[in-house]
Design an enzyme around this catalytic site. Structure first.
Site, short mmCIF file in Angstrom:
data_model
loop_
_atom_site.label_atom_id
_atom_site.label_comp_id
_atom_site.label_asym_id
_atom_site.label_seq_id
_atom_site.Cartn_x
_atom_site.Cartn_y
_atom_site.Cartn_z
N GLU A 142 -7.64 4.15 12.69
CA GLU A 142 -6.65 4.14 13.60
C GLU A 142 -6.38 5.14 14.50
OE1 GLU A 142 -2.40 4.59 11.58
OE2 GLU A 142 -3.69 3.93 9.75
N ASP A 192 0.88 -1.21 -0.03
CA ASP A 192 0.04 -0.08 0.00
C ASP A 192 1.05 1.25 0.08
OD1 ASP A 192 -0.16 0.95 3.11
OD2 ASP A 192 0.13 -1.18 2.93
N ASP A 248 -9.61 3.48 6.54
CA ASP A 248 -8.50 3.33 7.61
C ASP A 248 -8.87 3.84 8.92
OD1 ASP A 248 -6.08 3.61 8.87
OD2 ASP A 248 -5.00 4.46 7.27
#
Length: 271
Positions: free
Chosen positions: A162, A71, A160
């Site tokens: 986090e 990625d 994503d």
């Protein structure tokens, strides 16, 4: 990349997406939410800071039946895709957006370039639950490169979630509020594209910020853990789809194993 399952040809959609990206500033100007350092917020950047990295991780071997991928984000700059393709990787996720005010300025080169050398690629969105609701960010993501097309070369978009790089770990939300935010994003993305978005996270963050929610089992899991074993999974999943096992390597960006052979990567791209 339309508001529903794409009915246009991929070429027209891609051209429209590139035009939109060209017309959109990388960072929204004026007062408002913070995006300082957004180009350095890539998948796992905050996980590595909070959870550490096992520096002994090195051999590019994921065991039988695993497929190598990586990625990238604006953090990597322009990627030499012909060289990257020779390393054996078969797929890549590219950061497209953050919040509702940042677009990866390298997105077109990274996303289109990986497609051009035959990699199956997808886009991901760096979540900012502190600045707007999940639905708004899902729309922003789809409108700025995060859509999906059933062309056999495009993975479903990824969310994503986090550690917060701007402040409180869980973006000031309770576990119930975080779960509701993520459900809003996932449901909106599904309504726009016809696909359940992949969820990228770490088990430690998931436990802390969602209360170890078990309601996202329909979403493919992309788990970050920089070690020689994947370890415990979040409660929503009995198995993972992708394991981000290292944030270093000879390939551009972070290193991942897809839990299956290359034909399973292709199957995920088709839905």
């Amino acid at each position: 990349m339309s508001r529903r399952v794409c009915s246009k040809g991929w070429g027209a959609v891609l051209a429209a997406g590139v035009l939109l990206l060209a017309q959109t500033p990388a960072v929204a100007r004026g007062s408002g939410p913070r995006y300082d350092g957004a180009e350095e917020h890539y998948a796992g950047s905050q996980i590595a800071l909070h959870e550490g990295v096992n520096v002994s991780v090195g051999p590019l071997y994921g065991g039988e039946g695993q497929t190598l991928g990586h990625d990238v984000s604006g953090h990597q700059g322009e990627v030499d895709w012909p060289t990257a393709a020779k390393t054996g990787a078969k797929f890549v996720y590219v950061k497209a957006t953050e919040g509702t005010g940042f677009v990866n300025p390298r997105f077109a080169q990274q996303y289109n370039g990986s497609y051009g050398v035959g990699l199956i690629r997808g886009a991901y969105h760096f979540a900012r639950p502190d600045i707007s609701d999940g639905a708004a960010q899902a729309h922003y993501f789809v409108d700025h490169g995060g859509g999906w097309s059933k062309d056999g070369k495009t993975l479903p978009g990824a969310l994503d979630v986090e550690y917060n790089p701007y402040g409180e770990t869980c973006y000031g939300k309770t576990p119930a509020q975080m779960v509701a935010w993520m459900k809003s994003f996932a449901e909106t993305y599904l309504s726009r594209t016809g696909r359940h978005p992949t969820i990228y996270t770490s088990t430690s963050w998931w436990k802390r910020c969602t209360g170890n929610s078990a309601v996202f089992w329909q979403n493919p899991l992309w788990l970050a853990r920089y070690n020689t074993e994947i370890g415990e999974l979040p409660a929503s999943w009995k198995t993972h789809t992708i394991w981000q096992f290292s944030n270093k390597g000879s390939l551009p960006g972070d290193q991942n194993w897809f839990n299956g052979m290359a034909d399973r990567v292709h199957a995920l791209s088709l839905g």
